[in-house]
Design a protein around this motif. Structure first.
Motif, PDB file in Angstrom:
ATOM      1  N   ALA A 124       0.835  -1.200   0.000  1.00 20.01           N
ATOM      2  CA  ALA A 124       0.000   0.000   0.000  1.00 20.01           C
ATOM      3  C   ALA A 124       0.872   1.252   0.000  1.00 20.01           C
ATOM      4  N   LYS A 125       1.954   1.230   0.774  1.00 28.59           N
ATOM      5  CA  LYS A 125       2.859   2.385   0.817  1.00 28.59           C
ATOM      6  C   LYS A 125       3.586   2.567  -0.511  1.00 28.59           C
ATOM      7  N   GLU A 126       3.927   1.479  -1.169  1.00 22.98           N
ATOM      8  CA  GLU A 126       4.618   1.568  -2.457  1.00 22.98           C
ATOM      9  C   GLU A 126       3.711   2.096  -3.563  1.00 22.98           C
ATOM     10  N   LEU A 127       2.433   1.761  -3.502  1.00 21.53           N
ATOM     11  CA  LEU A 127       1.546   2.002  -4.643  1.00 21.53           C
ATOM     12  C   LEU A 127       0.616   3.199  -4.485  1.00 21.53           C
ATOM     13  N   ALA A 128       0.553   3.770  -3.300  1.00 21.73           N
ATOM     14  CA  ALA A 128      -0.420   4.851  -3.056  1.00 21.73           C
ATOM     15  C   ALA A 128      -0.236   6.028  -4.012  1.00 21.73           C
ATOM     16  N   HIS A 129       0.999   6.396  -4.285  1.00 17.02           N
ATOM     17  CA  HIS A 129       1.227   7.562  -5.143  1.00 17.02           C
ATOM     18  C   HIS A 129       0.881   7.293  -6.597  1.00 17.02           C
ATOM     19  N   LYS A 130       0.639   6.016  -6.925  1.00 14.84           N
ATOM     20  CA  LYS A 130       0.209   5.648  -8.274  1.00 14.84           C
ATOM     21  C   LYS A 130      -1.315   5.516  -8.382  1.00 14.84           C
ATOM     22  N   GLY A 131      -2.010   5.831  -7.300  1.00 16.72           N
ATOM     23  CA  GLY A 131      -3.465   5.742  -7.327  1.00 16.72           C
ATOM     24  C   GLY A 131      -4.007   4.345  -7.077  1.00 16.72           C
ATOM     25  N   VAL A 132      -3.137   3.435  -6.648  1.00 18.27           N
ATOM     26  CA  VAL A 132      -3.544   2.047  -6.408  1.00 18.27           C
ATOM     27  C   VAL A 132      -3.662   1.821  -4.900  1.00 18.27           C
ATOM     28  N   ARG A 133      -4.832   1.366  -4.471  1.00 18.92           N
ATOM     29  CA  ARG A 133      -5.076   1.114  -3.051  1.00 18.92           C
ATOM     30  C   ARG A 133      -4.957  -0.372  -2.752  1.00 18.92           C
ATOM     31  N   VAL A 134      -4.389  -0.701  -1.591  1.00 21.53           N
ATOM     32  CA  VAL A 134      -4.244  -2.091  -1.168  1.00 21.53           C
ATOM     33  C   VAL A 134      -4.750  -2.210   0.268  1.00 21.53           C
ATOM     34  N   ASN A 135      -5.770  -3.004   0.455  1.00 20.13           N
ATOM     35  CA  ASN A 135      -6.360  -3.210   1.782  1.00 20.13           C
ATOM     36  C   ASN A 135      -6.563  -4.706   2.041  1.00 20.13           C
ATOM     37  N   ALA A 136      -6.865  -5.039   3.281  1.00 20.66           N
ATOM     38  CA  ALA A 136      -7.051  -6.448   3.647  1.00 20.66           C
ATOM     39  C   ALA A 136      -8.319  -6.630   4.462  1.00 20.66           C
ATOM     40  N   ILE A 137      -8.819  -7.847   4.442  1.00 24.30           N
ATOM     41  CA  ILE A 137      -9.972  -8.247   5.250  1.00 24.30           C
ATOM     42  C   ILE A 137      -9.535  -9.414   6.127  1.00 24.30           C
ATOM     43  N   GLN A 138      -9.951  -9.372   7.398  1.00 28.58           N
ATOM     44  CA  GLN A 138      -9.701 -10.480   8.313  1.00 28.58           C
ATOM     45  C   GLN A 138     -11.032 -11.085   8.760  1.00 28.58           C
ATOM     46  N   PRO A 139     -11.521 -12.112   8.066  1.00 21.47           N
ATOM     47  CA  PRO A 139     -12.744 -12.778   8.513  1.00 21.47           C
ATOM     48  C   PRO A 139     -12.489 -13.583   9.788  1.00 21.47           C
ATOM     49  N   GLY A 140     -13.558 -13.731  10.560  1.00 21.11           N
ATOM     50  CA  GLY A 140     -13.519 -14.614  11.711  1.00 21.11           C
ATOM     51  C   GLY A 140     -14.161 -15.944  11.351  1.00 21.11           C
ATOM     52  N   LEU A 141     -15.041 -16.438  12.217  1.00 17.17           N
ATOM     53  CA  LEU A 141     -15.741 -17.694  11.964  1.00 17.17           C
ATOM     54  C   LEU A 141     -16.869 -17.446  10.975  1.00 17.17           C
ATOM     55  N   ILE A 142     -16.707 -17.944   9.769  1.00 18.10           N
ATOM     56  CA  ILE A 142     -17.674 -17.730   8.684  1.00 18.10           C
ATOM     57  C   ILE A 142     -18.236 -19.087   8.250  1.00 18.10           C
ATOM     58  N   ARG A 143     -19.519 -19.134   8.005  1.00 18.69           N
ATOM     59  CA  ARG A 143     -20.138 -20.397   7.566  1.00 18.69           C
ATOM     60  C   ARG A 143     -19.739 -20.693   6.121  1.00 18.69           C
ATOM     61  N   THR A 144     -18.877 -21.653   5.951  1.00 16.88           N
ATOM     62  CA  THR A 144     -18.486 -22.159   4.638  1.00 16.88           C
ATOM     63  C   THR A 144     -18.465 -23.682   4.719  1.00 16.88           C
ATOM     64  N   ALA A 145     -18.240 -24.325   3.594  1.00 22.48           N
ATOM     65  CA  ALA A 145     -18.162 -25.788   3.603  1.00 22.48           C
ATOM     66  C   ALA A 145     -17.051 -26.265   4.533  1.00 22.48           C
ATOM     67  N   MET A 146     -15.960 -25.507   4.599  1.00 20.34           N
ATOM     68  CA  MET A 146     -14.829 -25.889   5.435  1.00 20.34           C
ATOM     69  C   MET A 146     -15.187 -25.819   6.926  1.00 20.34           C
ATOM     70  N   THR A 147     -15.802 -24.717   7.359  1.00 17.48           N
ATOM     71  CA  THR A 147     -16.112 -24.591   8.785  1.00 17.48           C
ATOM     72  C   THR A 147     -17.281 -25.477   9.193  1.00 17.48           C
ATOM     73  N   GLU A 148     -18.208 -25.703   8.276  1.00 16.71           N
ATOM     74  CA  GLU A 148     -19.353 -26.539   8.623  1.00 16.71           C
ATOM     75  C   GLU A 148     -18.984 -28.021   8.695  1.00 16.71           C
ATOM     76  N   ALA A 149     -17.758 -28.357   8.257  1.00 20.21           N
ATOM     77  CA  ALA A 149     -17.259 -29.716   8.397  1.00 20.21           C
ATOM     78  C   ALA A 149     -16.635 -29.943   9.772  1.00 20.21           C
ATOM     79  N   MET A 150     -16.511 -28.869  10.562  1.00 27.12           N
ATOM     80  CA  MET A 150     -15.982 -28.988  11.917  1.00 27.12           C
ATOM     81  C   MET A 150     -16.943 -29.795  12.788  1.00 27.12           C
ATOM     82  N   PRO A 151     -16.433 -30.494  13.812  1.00 26.40           N
ATOM     83  CA  PRO A 151     -17.339 -31.163  14.760  1.00 26.40           C
ATOM     84  C   PRO A 151     -18.297 -30.142  15.370  1.00 26.40           C
ATOM     85  N   PRO A 152     -19.568 -30.484  15.486  1.00 25.97           N
ATOM     86  CA  PRO A 152     -20.564 -29.516  15.967  1.00 25.97           C
ATOM     87  C   PRO A 152     -20.216 -28.874  17.307  1.00 25.97           C
TER      88      PRO A 152
END
Length: 248
Positions: A171-199
């Protein structure tokens, strides 16, 4: 009629054939973007794209995000199809969970390669196009596991923490070029992977969340749409937590 938040923009979503990636691709499409669904499983990517659109606004591409040439080819194919690139979502990921004692080096390396190396390759390939255009939004998928660390996920937690550092540095390298870089940190989300966890394990993790529920993939997609759109035009290097208040 209200315009979509990413109307007329071109997007690439890696790991887009299922789960969170597919929900992001769907929401971008609903808001007017042309979307390249990129996945290791090319047939599944093409099927997902076909379900969205038969008029060329959605395409499915095969890509191994750990391979530099494969990433470059996918970006090139999307740019050729759509005439440019405005949004790139680094979402592809795998898990190879095991305790520190039992984890094989190959399992550590595989997770680091897909998440961290794959994200780095995606940022580099996307930014090569975007800096020339003077605009663009890159969104990297981290995880709350990268903030707190999870037992049995030394590989995954390390990779997801590394993505935060990569996001801020690029983000620091690219900001002056008009390019934004951000991130998302999901927590516990219902997906096939998490729903395969023991209940009982799933229920215990859900009970630790202040909102007392797991999130839906669509809710992560909403954060991605915000970061992709002009609503976040003065944001770069940010990390958005989508976890129902967990670890706040």
């Amino acid at each position: 009629m209200m315009r979509g938040l990413v109307e007329g923009k071109a997007a690439i979503v890696t790991g887009g054939a299922q789960g969170i990636g597919l929900e992001i691709a769907k929401l971008f499409f609903e808001h007017g973007a042309s979307v390249a669904i990129v996945d290791l499983d090319e047939e599944r990517a093409q099927a997902a794209a076909h379900d969205l659109s038969s008029i060329g606004r959605a395409i499915g591409l095969g890509c191994n995000v750990t391979d530099e040439g494969s990433v470059a080819s996918a970006v090139s194919a999307a740019v050729d199809q759509f005439g440019g690139l405005d949004i790139f979502v680094n979402n592809a990921g795998i898990t190879r969970d095991a305790s520190l004692r039992k984890m094989q080096l190959s399992d550590f390396a595989a997770v680091i390669d897909v998440h961290l190396k794959g994200t780095w390759l995606g940022v580099r390939a996307a930014s090569d196009i975007m800096r020339e255009a003077g605009r663009g939004s890159i969104i990297n998928m981290s995880s709350l596991s990268g903030k707190s660390g999870n037992p049995g996920q030394t590989n995954y937690s390390a990779a997801k923490a590394g993505i935060v550092g990569l996001t801020k540095a690029s983000a620091k390298e690219l900001a002056h070029k008009g390019v934004r870089v951000n991130a998302i940190q999901p927590g516990l989300i219902r997906t096939a992977m998490t729903e395969a966890m023991p209940p009982d394990v799933f229920a215990a993790r859900e009970a630790d969340i202040p909102m007392r529920r797991a999130g839906e993939a669509r809710e992560v997609a909403g954060a991605a749409l915000f970061l992709a759109s002009d609503l976040s035009s003065y944001m770069t290097g940010a990390v958005l937590e989508v976890g129902g208040g967990r670890l706040m």
